[in-house]
Design an enzyme around this catalytic site. Structure first.
Site, PDB file in Angstrom:
ATOM      1  NE  ARG A  28      -4.161  -1.954   1.798  1.00 50.81           N
ATOM      2  CZ  ARG A  28      -4.823  -2.516   2.795  1.00 50.81           C
ATOM      3  NH1 ARG A  28      -4.692  -2.062   4.028  1.00 50.81           N
ATOM      4  NH2 ARG A  28      -5.649  -3.512   2.580  1.00 50.81           N
ATOM      5  NE  ARG A  41      -9.251   9.958  -0.781  1.00 51.70           N
ATOM      6  CZ  ARG A  41      -8.905   9.614   0.450  1.00 51.70           C
ATOM      7  NH1 ARG A  41      -8.658   8.347   0.739  1.00 51.70           N
ATOM      8  NH2 ARG A  41      -8.769  10.520   1.399  1.00 51.70           N
TER       9      ARG A  41
END
Length: 351
Positions: A28, A41
């Site tokens: 991640r 995002r």
């Protein structure tokens, strides 16, 4: 094969060379702890957009590469990404993970599934992996990313993440016929998917059996291990030189079983001491891991001590330094930078 010294560091370690320091990357490593990712995002609120629009996924995959120069750059993706291509529709809800709209519960549903055709259903994968290889050259190793049969089956049957896995365990323990057929079909498609990722540029592939640690050892032997073996054996037939990594979360109880999967490298989480893991897996198995991601909330001295401890216990052969699982969202970026810097300046002779 070129001259070994021209090959990227992680690939050399994965093939079993003795090196002066272990290669390092982070699970991640592209994600929520980085401001650059959070900014992106805002613009692309859907995870599927971020992972399936090639230029966005390439950008996200490369954010940690540009910031920290890890030895591994992993495809930004999700384990459920190939499911629509075999006939299981899904969404990925922000902060909640995958949602399967019509969970697989019947033999009719399993029979209706089709084999994966990656270029048709996942055309973005080729574009992303080729671009990553081009971008990092021999400076880093490009890693592929797939889910394992048991874990994908658990998502498909439960319909979402679970704390108890009661729906799939009900199926496993009361009527395993449907489940074994599903696991078999998933194994075939996952093997196709790994081969495809290698053909598109992945130099090492990690298979995530994230939920197999939820099985008792005897059930792991029935529902997880044979299908891991099936996938890895199929890939080794066509791509024998590509190192394959297996990760299972909460794997302390099944570590030796992971070593029988056919994987070249076993990812070890922080519930096992690295010296014990080395002993339990035997002298020929390569390992990855195993720092607790929470260590990155500690002081620099603490982080350095823990890195040295793991590296010393893992020894000078067949170890890829990593966290035992994904880097946590609130982790300070400067601590991630320190982790990479410390790891890359290591000299095994002096640790």
């Amino acid at each position: 094969m070129g001259v070994a010294s021209n090959e990227p560091h992680l690939l050399r370690a994965a093939r079993g060379e003795v090196l002066s320091r272990p290669p390092v990357w982070m699970m991640r490593q592209a994600g929520r702890y980085m401001k650059a990712y959070r900014d992106l995002r805002e613009k692309y609120p859907s995870f599927r957009e971020r992972s399936e629009i090639p230029e966005v996924a390439i950008e996200v995959s490369l954010q940690p590469w540009r910031a920290f120069q890890p030895d591994g750059v992993i495809l930004f993706s999700d384990i459920v990404t190939p499911l629509p291509g075999i006939g299981i529709e899904m969404d990925i809800a922000e902060g909640k993970g995958p949602i399967i709209h019509q969970p697989i519960r019947t033999i009719e549903q399993v029979n209706a599934l089709r084999p994966l055709n990656p270029d048709e259903s996942l055309p973005f994968i080729r574009t992303i992996l080729q671009a990553l290889r081009q971008e990092v050259g021999n400076q880093s190793t490009v890693l592929g990313f797939v889910g394992a049969p048991w874990t994908l089956a658990a998502y498909a049957v439960e319909g979402k993440g679970s704390k108890t896995y009661s729906v799939i365990k009900n199926m496993a323990f009361s009527d395993p016929t449907v489940l074994h057929l599903l696991l078999d079909k998933l194994s075939e498609s996952i093997a196709i998917y790994i081969r495809h990722q290698i053909d598109c540029g992945a130099q090492v592939v990690q298979m995530f059996d994230s939920w197999a640690g939820q099985l008792s050892p005897q059930d792991y032997d029935t529902f997880a291990l044979p299908y891991q073996q099936k996938v890895f054996a199929a890939v080794k037939q066509t791509h024998p030189d590509t190192p394959l990594i297996l990760l299972v979360s909460g794997s302390a109880g099944v570590l030796e079983r992971m070593g029988k999967s056919g994987a070249d490298i076993v990812s070890v989480d922080w519930t096992v001491d690295m010296a014990d893991a080395r002993q339990r897996l035997g002298k020929t198995m390569k390992v990855q891991g195993n720092l607790d991601p929470g260590v990155l909330f500690g002081s620099q001295e603490f982080i350095r001590d823990r890195i040295y401890d793991t590296v010393k216990k893992a020894g000078n052969w067949g170890h890829i330094l990593n966290l035992g699982h994904g880097v946590l969202p609130e982790t300070p970026e400067e601590n991630v930078a320190f982790f990479f810097e410390t790891a890359k300046n290591l000299n095994l002779a002096t640790v």
